[in-house]
Design a protein around this motif. Structure first.
Motif, mmCIF file in Angstrom:
data_model
loop_
_atom_site.group_PDB
_atom_site.id
_atom_site.type_symbol
_atom_site.label_atom_id
_atom_site.label_comp_id
_atom_site.label_asym_id
_atom_site.label_seq_id
_atom_site.Cartn_x
_atom_site.Cartn_y
_atom_site.Cartn_z
ATOM 1 N N ASP A 29 0.833 -1.292 -0.065
ATOM 2 C CA ASP A 29 -0.099 -0.070 -0.004
ATOM 3 C C ASP A 29 0.826 1.063 -0.064
ATOM 4 O O ASP A 29 1.963 1.433 0.720
ATOM 5 N N ASN A 85 -12.291 -3.386 3.545
ATOM 6 C CA ASN A 85 -13.385 -2.265 3.778
ATOM 7 C C ASN A 85 -14.344 -2.277 2.547
ATOM 8 O O ASN A 85 -14.159 -2.595 1.450
ATOM 9 N N GLY A 91 -15.438 2.331 4.516
ATOM 10 C CA GLY A 91 -13.799 3.185 4.436
ATOM 11 C C GLY A 91 -13.282 2.644 3.160
ATOM 12 O O GLY A 91 -12.325 2.947 2.711
ATOM 13 N N THR A 93 -12.145 3.123 -0.783
ATOM 14 C CA THR A 93 -12.020 4.312 -1.530
ATOM 15 C C THR A 93 -11.788 3.579 -3.002
ATOM 16 O O THR A 93 -12.002 4.413 -3.824
ATOM 17 N N VAL A 94 -11.262 2.536 -3.128
ATOM 18 C CA VAL A 94 -10.900 1.918 -4.263
ATOM 19 C C VAL A 94 -11.883 1.029 -4.529
ATOM 20 O O VAL A 94 -12.051 -0.240 -4.033
ATOM 21 N N HIS A 98 -10.387 -5.732 -2.603
ATOM 22 C CA HIS A 98 -8.957 -6.020 -2.017
ATOM 23 C C HIS A 98 -9.081 -6.375 -0.684
ATOM 24 O O HIS A 98 -9.963 -5.614 0.204
ATOM 25 N N HIS A 100 -6.857 -5.915 2.856
ATOM 26 C CA HIS A 100 -5.568 -5.374 3.303
ATOM 27 C C HIS A 100 -4.903 -6.283 4.436
ATOM 28 O O HIS A 100 -5.698 -7.126 5.087
HETATM 29 P P1 AMP Z 1 -9.662 1.192 0.632
HETATM 30 O O1 AMP Z 1 -9.771 2.353 1.366
HETATM 31 O O2 AMP Z 1 -10.187 0.096 1.575
HETATM 32 O O3 AMP Z 1 -10.676 1.131 -0.454
HETATM 33 O O4 AMP Z 1 -8.236 0.801 0.346
HETATM 34 C C1 AMP Z 1 -7.619 1.521 -0.593
HETATM 35 C C2 AMP Z 1 -6.196 1.406 -0.378
HETATM 36 O O5 AMP Z 1 -5.444 1.526 -1.775
HETATM 37 C C3 AMP Z 1 -5.606 2.592 0.460
HETATM 38 O O6 AMP Z 1 -5.185 2.177 1.619
HETATM 39 C C4 AMP Z 1 -4.752 3.318 -0.685
HETATM 40 O O7 AMP Z 1 -3.446 3.778 0.096
HETATM 41 C C5 AMP Z 1 -4.323 2.175 -1.473
HETATM 42 N N1 AMP Z 1 -3.818 2.625 -2.885
HETATM 43 C C6 AMP Z 1 -4.655 3.596 -3.569
HETATM 44 N N2 AMP Z 1 -3.813 3.694 -4.945
HETATM 45 C C7 AMP Z 1 -2.597 2.905 -4.641
HETATM 46 C C8 AMP Z 1 -1.617 2.398 -5.713
HETATM 47 N N3 AMP Z 1 -1.476 2.646 -6.766
HETATM 48 N N4 AMP Z 1 -0.494 1.609 -4.849
HETATM 49 C C9 AMP Z 1 -0.691 1.039 -3.942
HETATM 50 N N5 AMP Z 1 -1.839 1.354 -3.016
HETATM 51 C C10 AMP Z 1 -2.607 2.171 -3.432
#
Ligand code: AMP
Length: 112
Positions: A29, A85, A91, A93-94, A98, A100
């Motif tokens: 991350d 998440n 929480g 955001t992507v 995934h 963690h």
């Molecule tokens: P979430 O908030 O659970 O969706 O987690 C998304 C995670 O992706 C966050 O912890 C970000 O720091 C991480 N993240 C976003 N873009 C990238 C990237 N290009 N490479 C690695 N981690 C990323």
């Protein structure tokens, strides 16, 4: 639709990859919340845990086993946490499923 994790999975976007299989990829991350903070991501675009269909049950198991394998590889013998998440209150955001993998320090409970 452009998805950052799809980009990492197909090699178009750079990441610090620490492991991969036919159906998943694991990378660090960029905003680590613990000494070890790795994301385990299916290559297939699935929006969230809630979007994981019954036909993907085997993939779900593979992702969990991949997380445990990456924890071993990272030397997290003392323990670790695996988190998915999900949607906005969770929480997320992507919008690409995934896990963690967090470890390397004592993790508090409950999370914020
Ligand atoms: P979430 O908030 O659970 O969706 O987690 C998304 C995670 O992706 C966050 O912890 C970000 O720091 C991480 N993240 C976003 N873009 C990238 C990237 N290009 N490479 C690695 N981690 C990323």
């Amino acid at each position: 639709m452009s998805c950052i994790f799809c980009g990492i999975a197909n090699g178009e976007v750079e990441a610090e990859v620490i492991g991969e299989g036919d159906r998943w990829i694991a990378f660090r991350d960029t905003n680590p919340q613990a000494p070890t903070h790795v994301l385990v991501v299916p290559r297939e675009h699935i929006e969230s845990l809630s979007a994981l269909e019954e036909s993907r049950t085997e993939l779900a198991g593979e992702l969990l086993r991949a997380a445990a394998s990456m924890a071993r590889q990272e030397g997290l013998e003392a323990g670790y946490r695996v988190v998915a998440n999900t949607w906005s209150d969770g929480g997320q955001t992507v919008p690409h499923l995934h896990l963690h993998l967090l470890g390397g320090r004592k993790l508090r409970w409950p999370p914020g």
